[in-house]
Each structure stands twice: as C-alpha cells, then as structure tokens.
Design an enzyme around this catalytic site. Structure first.
Site, PDB file in Angstrom:
ATOM      1  N   GLN A   1      31.189  25.197  13.694  1.00  0.00           N
ATOM      2  CA  GLN A   1      31.005  23.786  13.334  1.00  0.00           C
ATOM      3  C   GLN A   1      31.365  22.875  14.504  1.00  0.00           C
ATOM      4  O   GLN A   1      32.466  22.966  15.051  1.00  0.00           O
ATOM      5  CB  GLN A   1      31.834  23.385  12.114  1.00  0.00           C
ATOM      6  CG  GLN A   1      31.371  21.995  11.650  1.00  0.00           C
ATOM      7  CD  GLN A   1      32.240  21.355  10.584  1.00  0.00           C
ATOM      8  OE1 GLN A   1      33.429  21.143  10.820  1.00  0.00           O
ATOM      9  NE2 GLN A   1      31.655  21.051   9.446  1.00  0.00           N
TER      10      GLN A   1
ATOM     11  N   ASP B   1      36.576  20.866  -4.860  1.00  0.00           N
ATOM     12  CA  ASP B   1      37.360  21.064  -6.082  1.00  0.00           C
ATOM     13  C   ASP B   1      37.159  22.410  -6.767  1.00  0.00           C
ATOM     14  O   ASP B   1      37.385  22.512  -7.975  1.00  0.00           O
ATOM     15  CB  ASP B   1      37.097  19.937  -7.095  1.00  0.00           C
ATOM     16  CG  ASP B   1      37.521  18.576  -6.568  1.00  0.00           C
ATOM     17  OD1 ASP B   1      38.152  18.528  -5.492  1.00  0.00           O
ATOM     18  OD2 ASP B   1      37.212  17.561  -7.226  1.00  0.00           O
TER      19      ASP B   1
ATOM     20  N   PRO C   1      34.925  25.130   6.443  1.00  0.00           N
ATOM     21  CA  PRO C   1      35.654  24.836   7.681  1.00  0.00           C
ATOM     22  C   PRO C   1      36.858  23.952   7.348  1.00  0.00           C
ATOM     23  O   PRO C   1      36.719  22.963   6.630  1.00  0.00           O
ATOM     24  CB  PRO C   1      34.628  24.062   8.527  1.00  0.00           C
ATOM     25  CG  PRO C   1      33.609  23.535   7.581  1.00  0.00           C
ATOM     26  CD  PRO C   1      33.651  24.388   6.346  1.00  0.00           C
TER      27      PRO C   1
ATOM     28  N   CYS D   1      33.619  14.335   8.146  1.00  0.00           N
ATOM     29  CA  CYS D   1      35.063  14.216   8.371  1.00  0.00           C
ATOM     30  C   CYS D   1      35.509  12.759   8.220  1.00  0.00           C
ATOM     31  O   CYS D   1      34.947  11.860   8.855  1.00  0.00           O
ATOM     32  CB  CYS D   1      35.422  14.740   9.759  1.00  0.00           C
ATOM     33  SG  CYS D   1      37.185  14.579  10.096  1.00  0.00           S
TER      34      CYS D   1
HETATM   35  C1  LIG Z   1      43.092  20.254   5.802  1.00  0.00           C
HETATM   36  C2  LIG Z   1      41.606  20.083   5.724  1.00  0.00           C
HETATM   37  C3  LIG Z   1      40.848  20.260   6.869  1.00  0.00           C
HETATM   38  C4  LIG Z   1      39.453  20.101   6.805  1.00  0.00           C
HETATM   39  N1  LIG Z   1      38.732  20.307   7.943  1.00  0.00           N
HETATM   40  C5  LIG Z   1      37.370  20.238   7.889  1.00  0.00           C
HETATM   41  C6  LIG Z   1      36.582  20.518   9.035  1.00  0.00           C
HETATM   42  O1  LIG Z   1      37.080  20.865  10.108  1.00  0.00           O
HETATM   43  N2  LIG Z   1      35.220  20.402   8.911  1.00  0.00           N
HETATM   44  C7  LIG Z   1      34.630  20.034   7.721  1.00  0.00           C
HETATM   45  O2  LIG Z   1      33.395  19.944   7.646  1.00  0.00           O
HETATM   46  N3  LIG Z   1      35.363  19.781   6.628  1.00  0.00           N
HETATM   47  C8  LIG Z   1      36.697  19.888   6.675  1.00  0.00           C
HETATM   48  N4  LIG Z   1      37.434  19.671   5.541  1.00  0.00           N
HETATM   49  C9  LIG Z   1      36.734  19.456   4.268  1.00  0.00           C
HETATM   50  C10 LIG Z   1      36.509  20.793   3.551  1.00  0.00           C
HETATM   51  O3  LIG Z   1      35.665  21.645   4.282  1.00  0.00           O
HETATM   52  C11 LIG Z   1      35.924  20.598   2.137  1.00  0.00           C
HETATM   53  O4  LIG Z   1      34.633  20.056   2.227  1.00  0.00           O
HETATM   54  C12 LIG Z   1      36.806  19.684   1.283  1.00  0.00           C
HETATM   55  O5  LIG Z   1      38.171  20.030   1.426  1.00  0.00           O
HETATM   56  C13 LIG Z   1      36.426  19.770  -0.196  1.00  0.00           C
HETATM   57  O6  LIG Z   1      36.490  21.078  -0.651  1.00  0.00           O
HETATM   58  P1  LIG Z   1      37.781  21.704  -1.425  1.00  0.00           P
HETATM   59  O7  LIG Z   1      38.066  20.807  -2.592  1.00  0.00           O
HETATM   60  O8  LIG Z   1      37.285  23.083  -1.805  1.00  0.00           O
HETATM   61  O9  LIG Z   1      38.903  21.729  -0.447  1.00  0.00           O
HETATM   62  C14 LIG Z   1      38.824  19.772   5.588  1.00  0.00           C
HETATM   63  C15 LIG Z   1      39.604  19.611   4.446  1.00  0.00           C
HETATM   64  C16 LIG Z   1      40.964  19.760   4.497  1.00  0.00           C
HETATM   65  C17 LIG Z   1      41.782  19.599   3.227  1.00  0.00           C
END
Ligand SMILES: Cc1cc2nc3c(=O)[nH]c(=O)nc-3n(C[C@H](O)[C@H](O)[C@H](O)COP(=O)(O)O)c2cc1C
Length: 332
Positions: free
Chosen positions: A76, A207, A22, A105
C-alpha cells in the site's frame, strides 16, 4: 448461505476472500505471517510513503520487505502526486503481488500532505493518479477509500466509478467519512450501494470483530471480500474462525496453550527480524492485546511497560500464560 470463495483481483487469484487490513505501525512482516498462518487470503503492508520511496528512504524500503510465507502480499502506497506515485509503484511492485493506493487515511499529517482521504476532495486528481499508476505496472491495482470527506460530501460512488474507468481491479471501502474518524458505526449499506455501482470486486472494511460480523457484512452488502483490521489485534485467529464459519464448520476455539504459543512466536519472529530491543518495544502493544480477557491481564500489562530486555519479557509472557493455563485446568 455463505461459503469460502476464492477471489480474483485482476490477474491475482486468492485462496479466499478474507483479507487482512493495512494497519500503520502494526502490519509488519511478523504480524502478517501470523495472519497468513491463520489463513488470510491476502495481507497488506503498512501504508508506505511514495515520496519516501522516491527519496530512497531506507525506512520506507524496510516496510516493503516480507517473508515468502506472507505471499501474496499487497503493497500500500500513499501520496498525492501522480508522477511520484507512479515512480514509487515502479520501485515497489517487485516486492509484492498487488499495489494499493491509500485514499482513506484520516491522520492530520497525511491529510496536510494532500494524501490519504484528502484525495477524496479531488476526484479528478484521483483519476489522474490511477491512470499514472495503472500505466506504471501490470500488477493488480486497487484503491482503499472512505465514503467521503464528511456527510455533506459522500462521493464514494463517484470516486469508485472514476477508479473503475481508469482501470483499478478492486475497490476497498471503509464506509465512514474522514471527519467521522473511527466514531459511530461503519455503514455497511454503503458497501451494498458500491457493489451495485461497479463491476470490479468490492472489499468491505469496518467493524468486523467476530466471525458472525464477517458473515453479516457479506450477507447485507453482497460485497466480494471482507477486510479484518482491529478485530484481529491480539486475535489473529479471528481469520480462522471466519473461514470455519463460512465453510460451515464449528469454529475451532483457540486454546490458552495456542494463545501462549502465538504470543511467544510473535515475540521470537520480531526479534529474529528486528533484534531484541525493537522486539521488546514493538511487542508491548501486541502482548497487551493478547492478554485481553485473561485473568491477571491488568498486572501483566503494568509489567510490560517496565520491562526493557528481551529475555525477562519472554519469561514474563510464559509465566502469565502458565498461570492462565493452570487456572483454566483448575476450572475444568
Ligand atoms: C491503528 C490503525 C492503523 C491503520 N493504518 C492504515 C493504513 O496504513 N492504511 C489504510 O488503508 N488503512 C489503515 N487503517 C484503517 C484500516 O485498514 C481499516 O480500514 C479500519 O480500521 C476499519 O476497519 P476495522 O474496523 O476492521 O479496524 C488503520 C486503522 C487503524 C486502527
């Protein structure tokens, strides 16, 4: 040796264990359709305010709407009140196949309302929230957490055990603390610890930027599924690359023609759902991500911010990719 593994979360059977994260402001219906097109086993809505849903806020309901092609869809919710979250669950469950509660969050506005990662400071409240939401739906229920508020308070194992006892069907961990934000590296070792501590499926987030990263996370943590967030921005085909890698095939490289097709398709789907004006505003960031690594991207990005109408934007995208294709053909 890894392979594509179907994943079961409660009563929900997913075709594979590659899940799209999400992302607030990003994982709207058109983008989720693209992630699904490239094979995601599950996609999620952006986080939706439980309070907003209860107040019948139109903006919140819009976030729940999806195209059948996105199925299965995870909804979510965020909030801090067990009663409100339970009611929001009752109102939103029909829109998706699974309910997830955001407990990670780090955004100040969300924290100030007591929701998101602020909940990690109060594991007993987490227990009450899950009990209330569990009683409100038969659909699979998951939570998404960080590893704790800060390094002095790494309580993901305690939170996960409480959640399991109250009946969650899977737990997603983004192994960073709230105070870390997005700095440093996600600690995949904490995923291994969580995997050793609970019986429900563990989904690892954090990551994964390449197919090799996904394989590595599965290998080092033995987690049941991986979640793709920022790595998929401008590269939704990362999901296909991961699935190929896990299936033992050489990843089918994305071609420039396909990149162009995806960018234009994204733009068109956005217009079809939200209208031209919103499509232009929404797609600026995506188009800038799609252009990464392509010659002329800086000029293209500068153009994006000054184009306010749909047709000129579409023409600019086509011209940019045509030039990239021509350069590619010259270099062959
Ligand atoms: C722009 C942005 C918006 C995000 N929005 C949500 C969200 O709405 N709900 C949530 O559980 N995590 C949210 N996250 C966290 C991501 O779901 C994820 O757990 C986090 O970015 C780490 O994973 P990644 O390194 O693959 O991005 C957000 C992250 C980013 C960068």
């Amino acid at each position: 040796m890894h392979k594509i593994i179907p994943l079961t979360i409660g009563s929900l059977k997913l075709a594979n264990n590659i899940i799209a994260a999400p992302l607030a402001g990003i994982t709207d219906s058109p983008y989720r359709r693209l992630l699904k097109h490239f094979g995601a086993g599950l996609v999620f809505t952006e986080m939706v305010s439980a309070n907003g849903l209860i107040r019948d806020g139109k903006g919140s309901v819009v976030l729940l709407q999806s195209d059948p092609a996105e199925s299965p869809l995870g909804i979510q919710l965020f909030g801090d009140d067990p009663v409100v979250l339970a009611e929001a669950t009752r109102r939103s469950a029909a829109y998706g196949a699974l309910i997830d509660i955001n407990m990670g969050c780090p955004v100040k506005k969300v924290i100030r309302s007591g929701a998101g990662s602020a909940l990690l400071k109060n594991p007993r409240l987490i227990g009450r929230i899950i009990a209330a939401v569990r009683a409100a739906t038969d659909k699979p229920l998951t939570i998404k957490i960080r590893s704790g508020w800060d390094v002095q308070h790494l309580n993901f194992l305690e939170v996960a055990r409480i959640a399991q006892d109250e009946g969650v069907d899977a737990i997603t961990l983004h192994p960073r603390t709230r105070t870390q934000g997005f700095c440093g590296r996600a600690d995949w070792q904490q995923l291994a610890e969580l995997k050793g501590a609970v019986n429900v499926p563990v989904i690892g987030s954090g990551d994964i930027m390449t197919a090799a990263d996904a394989v590595e996370m599965l290998h080092v943590s033995k987690c049941d599924a991986v979640m793709i967030g920022r790595g998929g921005l401008g590269r939704p085909w990362l999901i296909r690359e991961i699935l190929s890698r896990l299936g033992g095939d050489d990843p089918t490289p994305v071609t420039m023609a396909e990149r162009c097709d995806i960018a234009l398709r994204h733009l068109d789907w956005q217009r079809d759902l939200f209208g031209e004006h919103k499509a232009v505003l929404d797609l600026r960031k995506h188009l800038s991500w799609y252009s990464r690594g392509i010659s002329g991207a800086a000029t293209f990005r500068a153009q994006l911010s000054s184009i306010n109408d749909f047709d000129p934007l579409r023409r600019t995208v086509t011209t940019f990719f045509d030039a990239a294709l021509a350069t590619e053909n010259l270099n062959l």
